[in-house]
Design a protein around this motif. Structure first.
Motif, mmCIF file in Angstrom:
data_model
loop_
_atom_site.group_PDB
_atom_site.id
_atom_site.type_symbol
_atom_site.label_atom_id
_atom_site.label_comp_id
_atom_site.label_asym_id
_atom_site.label_seq_id
_atom_site.Cartn_x
_atom_site.Cartn_y
_atom_site.Cartn_z
ATOM 1 N N SER A 9 0.878 -1.102 0.118
ATOM 2 C CA SER A 9 -0.064 0.042 -0.080
ATOM 3 C C SER A 9 0.951 1.383 0.111
ATOM 4 O O SER A 9 0.669 2.178 0.843
ATOM 5 N N GLY A 10 1.710 1.438 -0.830
ATOM 6 C CA GLY A 10 2.543 2.464 -1.116
ATOM 7 C C GLY A 10 3.890 2.544 -0.228
ATOM 8 O O GLY A 10 4.110 1.275 0.273
ATOM 9 N N VAL A 11 4.628 3.542 -0.029
ATOM 10 C CA VAL A 11 5.708 3.853 0.467
ATOM 11 C C VAL A 11 5.765 3.922 2.014
ATOM 12 O O VAL A 11 4.859 4.707 2.390
ATOM 13 N N MET A 12 6.423 3.153 2.789
ATOM 14 C CA MET A 12 6.215 3.270 4.335
ATOM 15 C C MET A 12 7.103 4.362 5.135
ATOM 16 O O MET A 12 8.161 4.428 4.383
ATOM 17 N N SER A 13 7.035 4.908 6.214
ATOM 18 C CA SER A 13 7.589 5.734 7.121
ATOM 19 C C SER A 13 9.165 4.947 7.527
ATOM 20 O O SER A 13 9.998 5.472 7.968
ATOM 21 N N ALA A 14 8.946 3.436 7.468
ATOM 22 C CA ALA A 14 10.080 2.602 7.755
ATOM 23 C C ALA A 14 9.975 1.333 7.343
ATOM 24 O O ALA A 14 8.649 1.069 6.986
ATOM 25 N N ASP A 15 10.711 0.445 7.299
ATOM 26 C CA ASP A 15 10.369 -0.972 6.914
ATOM 27 C C ASP A 15 9.581 -1.605 8.346
ATOM 28 O O ASP A 15 10.176 -1.569 9.266
ATOM 29 N N PRO A 16 8.399 -1.925 7.978
ATOM 30 C CA PRO A 16 7.698 -2.530 8.979
ATOM 31 C C PRO A 16 8.315 -3.879 9.718
ATOM 32 O O PRO A 16 7.803 -4.097 10.682
ATOM 33 N N ARG A 17 9.212 -4.368 9.035
ATOM 34 C CA ARG A 17 9.774 -5.479 9.763
ATOM 35 C C ARG A 17 10.687 -4.890 10.738
ATOM 36 O O ARG A 17 10.867 -5.731 11.650
ATOM 37 N N ILE A 18 11.012 -3.841 10.473
ATOM 38 C CA ILE A 18 12.056 -3.055 11.955
ATOM 39 C C ILE A 18 11.079 -2.624 12.926
ATOM 40 O O ILE A 18 11.530 -2.407 13.942
ATOM 41 N N VAL A 19 10.139 -1.689 12.137
ATOM 42 C CA VAL A 19 9.343 -0.734 12.989
ATOM 43 C C VAL A 19 8.018 -1.162 13.102
ATOM 44 O O VAL A 19 7.465 -0.931 11.780
ATOM 45 N N ALA A 20 7.582 -1.696 13.893
ATOM 46 C CA ALA A 20 5.916 -2.169 13.641
ATOM 47 C C ALA A 20 5.051 -1.159 13.682
ATOM 48 O O ALA A 20 4.020 -1.429 12.883
ATOM 49 N N ASP A 21 5.197 -0.072 14.022
ATOM 50 C CA ASP A 21 4.076 1.063 13.813
ATOM 51 C C ASP A 21 4.344 1.959 12.658
ATOM 52 O O ASP A 21 4.042 3.136 12.527
#
Ligand code: ASP
Ligand code: MG
Length: 460
Positions: free
Chosen positions: A229-241
């Motif tokens: 769903s687009g580009v995230m504020s951080a890699d969700p594997r590293i940053v859960a939120d």
């Protein structure tokens, strides 16, 4: 046609009957003239690459077997979507591909030009299936080979568009269809030289195709449907939120992709951005998610650091010594050496005392570079003008990215404050004068803690 929309569906978005049905629903839900661009189904281009490699070894049987398997897979997909009527055409495309592979096998030689002819099968096949399924879903549609409209130079395997002829060809081939209410389904990834020889735009090139067509057609929007769903504020594997980013400037997208945010490759959407066409990245499997919109200029949205990203597997090479200071051309010699060794440098830092210069490179090149630098600096090392060449590995670069950092005092303090509180040791620092990115090197073991600390500081 202005007011038209280009929708591009990637390999996973056309990779199964269920995915294609989702794509059909998305297309059916749009109004106004639209042009569809499709990738090959997931895994197909890789398989074609294997087929070409087998043929080049002279193993024509294996090459044909790969194509046979792909042909069967596509026929199955057509059956599941109840568009068996395209199977004879798919068979014809597969047979033509197998014939090229036979020729490659006979010669034990695969030129980039022959390889492009093989690779083109994937998008040709997927476009036939999607167009037929779209037609059955009640949307008048036709498959279009981009060889008729995307005119490129003859750099086979990595061709670039010739925009003026493409504009003319795309206009005369696509506009009449749109005016008739027909939705073209165009092959991504491929084009043709002015003489009509098939070319490809480089792996992953379907986004590029879509952006070129959006520009050539003066579209008002380019929608890239993928499986996130687009580009995230951080890699969700590293940053859960980690959160999806609603908007990015082209420059921010470029910074992020450099650090491994693989959602889009900015170079590939540049034709659309340059033409002032916004590019939205959306999720075929969650189409109501807002996605990320990439535009030429940053929206002022009050954010400072938009995203925190990292890249691991690196080594930090340091050349240090008091005798380097004030010697013109010293850095040039160091980077001539990295160039001669064909090593790409990811980050450079030099303090203004000029007593050391350090740079990050892929970890597996560190020792080779040390040897090359010691050889190049043999005289300086003997005189102790250069004290040492050291290699530290494994290292990661962590980068805080956002146009809102520009001219905002105190950002660096917050970044380093957060890292200090998390007890992360920073090994080297760089900030370009564009102030779009603060990059720092940390030990690989501190990488995740560093990303979390910075993200937490700016996204709480
Ligand atoms: N099918 C091509 C590839 O896999 C192009 C694309 O998918 O964008 O590289
Ligand atoms: Mg792909």
């Amino acid at each position: 046609m202005s007011g038209s929309t280009v929708l591009k569906f990637g390999g996973t978005s056309v990779g199964s009957a269920a995915a294609i049905r989702r794509a059909l629903a998305i297309i059916g839900g749009t109004t106004g003239p639209r042009c569809i661009v499709v990738s090959a189904t997931a895994g197909t281009t890789d398989r074609l690459a294997e087929a070409a490699a087998a043929a080049e070894r002279g193993d024509g049987a294996t090459a044909r077997a790969h194509v046979g398997e792909l042909q069967a897979r596509h026929a199955r997909l057509a059956e599941e979507l109840e568009v068996q009527r395209v199977v004879p055409e798919l068979d014809g495309l597969a047979e033509a591909t197998a014939t090229v592979l036979d020729a490659i096998a006979l010669l034990h030689e695969c030129t980039p030009r022959s390889r492009d002819a093989v690779w083109a099968f994937g998008e040709r096949a997927s476009s036939r299936i999607v167009a037929a399924a779209l037609e059955d879903a009640g949307v008048r549609s036709t498959a279009v080979d981009a060889t008729d409209l995307l005119i490129t130079d003859d750099v086979f395997g990595n061709a670039s568009p010739l925009m003026e002829p493409t504009r003319t060809a795309a206009g005369s081939r696509i506009h009449p269809l749109l005016e008739d209410g027909v939705t073209p389904v165009v092959t991504g990834f491929i084009g043709a030289t002015a003489e009509g020889i098939v070319t490809t735009l480089g792996r992953g090139g379907s986004d590029y195709s879509a952006a070129i067509l959006a520009a050539a057609l003066d579209a008002s929007e380019l929608l890239i449907y993928t499986d996130v769903s687009g580009v995230m504020s951080a890699d969700p594997r590293i940053v859960a939120d980690a959160k999806p980013l609603p908007s990015l400037s082209y420059a921010e997208a470029a910074e992020l992709s450099y650090f491994g945010a693989k959602v889009i490759h900015p170079r590939t959407v540049r034709p659309a951005i340059e033409a002032g066409i916004p590019v939205r990245i959306l999720n075929t499997f969650a189409p109501s998610d807002p996605g990320t919109t990439v535009t030429a200029v940053a929206e002022r949205d009050g954010t400072v650091v938009k995203a925190t990203t990292s890249l691991g597997g690196l080594a930090l090479v340091t050349v240090a010594g008091a005798g380097m200071s004030g010697v013109p051309g010293f850095a040039a010699r160091v980077f001539d050496t990295t160039a001669a060794e064909q090593v790409s440098v990811l980050m450079i830092s030099q303090s203004s005392s000029e007593n050391s210069i350090c740079f990050a490179v892929p970890a597996d090149t560190g020792e080779r570079l040390r040897t090359a630098l010691e050889r190049m600096l043999a005289r300086e090392l003997a005189r102790h003008d250069v004290e040492r060449v050291t290699v530290e590995a494994p290292i990661a670069i962590v980068a805080a990215v956002g146009e809102g950092m520009r001219g905002t005092p105190g950002v660096a303090a917050r970044v380093f404050g957060a890292l200090g509180a998390a007890r992360v040791n920073v090994v080297a620092i760089a900030q370009g004068s564009s102030e779009l990115n603060i990059s720092l090197c940390v030990g690989e073991g501190d990488r995740e803690a560093a990303v979390r600390a910075i993200h937490e500081e700016f996204h709480r």
